[in-house]
Design an enzyme around this catalytic site. Sequence first.
Site, PDB file in Angstrom:
ATOM      1  N   GLN A 184      -4.797  -9.679  -0.008  1.00 44.61           N
ATOM      2  CA  GLN A 184      -4.517 -11.051  -0.449  1.00 44.61           C
ATOM      3  C   GLN A 184      -5.710 -11.692  -1.166  1.00 44.61           C
ATOM      4  OE1 GLN A 184      -1.752 -12.838  -0.572  1.00 44.61           O
ATOM      5  NE2 GLN A 184      -0.440 -11.347   0.460  1.00 44.61           N
ATOM      6  N   CYS A 232       7.733  -8.523   4.582  1.00 44.54           N
ATOM      7  CA  CYS A 232       8.077  -7.341   5.367  1.00 44.54           C
ATOM      8  C   CYS A 232       8.874  -7.708   6.604  1.00 44.54           C
ATOM      9  CB  CYS A 232       6.811  -6.616   5.786  1.00 44.54           C
ATOM     10  SG  CYS A 232       5.680  -6.446   4.428  1.00 44.54           S
ATOM     11  N   THR A 270      -0.365  14.124  -8.391  1.00 47.21           N
ATOM     12  CA  THR A 270      -0.724  13.725  -9.748  1.00 47.21           C
ATOM     13  C   THR A 270      -0.977  12.224  -9.767  1.00 47.21           C
ATOM     14  OG1 THR A 270       0.631  15.483 -10.645  1.00 47.21           O
ATOM     15  CG2 THR A 270       0.070  13.678 -12.143  1.00 47.21           C
TER      16      THR A 270
HETATM   17  C1  LIG Z   1       1.386  -6.997   0.554  1.00 43.75           C
HETATM   18  C2  LIG Z   1       0.380  -6.644   1.597  1.00 43.75           C
HETATM   19  C3  LIG Z   1       0.181  -5.323   2.005  1.00 43.75           C
HETATM   20  C4  LIG Z   1       1.043  -4.185   1.518  1.00 43.75           C
HETATM   21  O1  LIG Z   1       0.788  -3.803   0.219  1.00 43.75           O
HETATM   22  P1  LIG Z   1       1.886  -2.920  -0.569  1.00 43.75           P
HETATM   23  O2  LIG Z   1       1.198  -2.535  -1.816  1.00 43.75           O
HETATM   24  O3  LIG Z   1       3.057  -3.821  -0.788  1.00 43.75           O
HETATM   25  O4  LIG Z   1       2.194  -1.750   0.307  1.00 43.75           O
HETATM   26  C5  LIG Z   1      -0.817  -5.064   2.922  1.00 43.75           C
HETATM   27  N1  LIG Z   1      -1.567  -6.053   3.439  1.00 43.75           N
HETATM   28  C6  LIG Z   1      -1.409  -7.341   3.086  1.00 43.75           C
HETATM   29  C7  LIG Z   1      -2.289  -8.377   3.672  1.00 43.75           C
HETATM   30  C8  LIG Z   1      -0.423  -7.681   2.161  1.00 43.75           C
HETATM   31  O5  LIG Z   1      -0.259  -8.967   1.829  1.00 43.75           O
END
Ligand SMILES: *Cc1c(COP(=O)(O)O)cnc(C)c1O
Length: 380
Positions: free
Chosen positions: A179, A325, A237
């Site tokens: 973030q 999520c 890859t």
């Molecule tokens: C979005 C997020 C993730 C996951 O990243 P992805 O690329 O979507 O797998 C992990 N940690 C935090 C704090 C996030 O906000």
Amino acid sequence: MKLVYLDNAASTKISSGVLEKMMESYSENYGNPSSTHKLGQKARAAIETARSMIAGYIGVESKEIIFTSGGAEGNNLAIRGALNAYSSKGKHIITSKIEHSTVLKTCQQLENEGYEVTYIDVDENGVINLEQLKNSIRKDTVIVSIMYANNETGVKQPIEEIGQILENTDIIFHTDAVQAMCKEKIFPKDLKIGAMTVTAHKFYGPKGAGFVYLDKKFQVEKEIWGGSQERNRRAGTENLQGILGLGTAMEEAYENMDKIEAMEEEIHEYLERRLKNEIEDIKINGEKSPRLKTITNLCLKGCDIQTLLIALDLRGICVSGGSACMSGAHEDSHVLKEMGLNSEELKSSFRISIGKDTTIEEIDYFVENLKEIAKIERGI
Ligand SMILES: *Cc1c(COP(=O)(O)O)cnc(C)c1O
């Protein structure tokens, strides 16, 4: 129909410059970076240019950057990969109770596999307990994983202090900086961070591309087996276009950081001022802590968030009931629960996350609609 996107902490719109760079590569630079012919070399060169640019922005060496498919893979690689590389040292992990699911669920699964995890508490402002962290360190602690800034509240953790606590130990300090990256300059070496996870789609890059910074004094066992790409730390890859998109997104963010930061700060202040002045019985969760200037976690007492989110969506406003999520499951936020919110407050809290393109007009549209909906829901 009007669309107001206030869910930038979940993902961002890809920037036109990033898209252009990727499209060009899709049509002209499509070789396999491991091939020895001209096109292979061209792809390899593009990846290594992106790698050294990214390393430069965060003040590390190119070889300390491992490209991944994003945040989830990065957190898994940093944590599981470190535990596997240092299995002779021990099986103890320290993390916090407010981590992103990609860290928390990984740790819970590790417990099933025989590892021991200490989960550090947070106070009502969403900041971890440093004393508890200090007292949790053991001889067999391999890794400490504490996020840089929380994805639901924007609250920043005391990263510098944690780095100092761990500085003269052999424990890996990992931080999920997903973030915070590109919102402010982060120099992991200065902060004594040993491993750091980043993903491009949180700062106007493509989904499915990210990196882990890993201090060269540490190793990780690869999680994905096969070829010896990424210095034998991640087979497969390389996601050439994703990596170029990631590099360009970082370049754009770093070249314009001061300007964007000032704009976001202004919009963020305007949003919170209007909310506080014009809507009764609200609370901004984590308000007293240092926070990212892009996230507002709002508790609208007496309003059910599920209903509210639908009403906002019908008016073209995209916000989120916490982390993306979790939102499908209608679960209460574990982050807010750990900050001590009661069940009514948990059902009344949601996240607004602005971005570099958010305008005052969009905030006005959002606040006006929120006021109307809150009135209806509160029956006043
Ligand atoms: C979005 C997020 C993730 C996951 O990243 P992805 O690329 O979507 O797998 C992990 N940690 C935090 C704090 C996030 O906000």
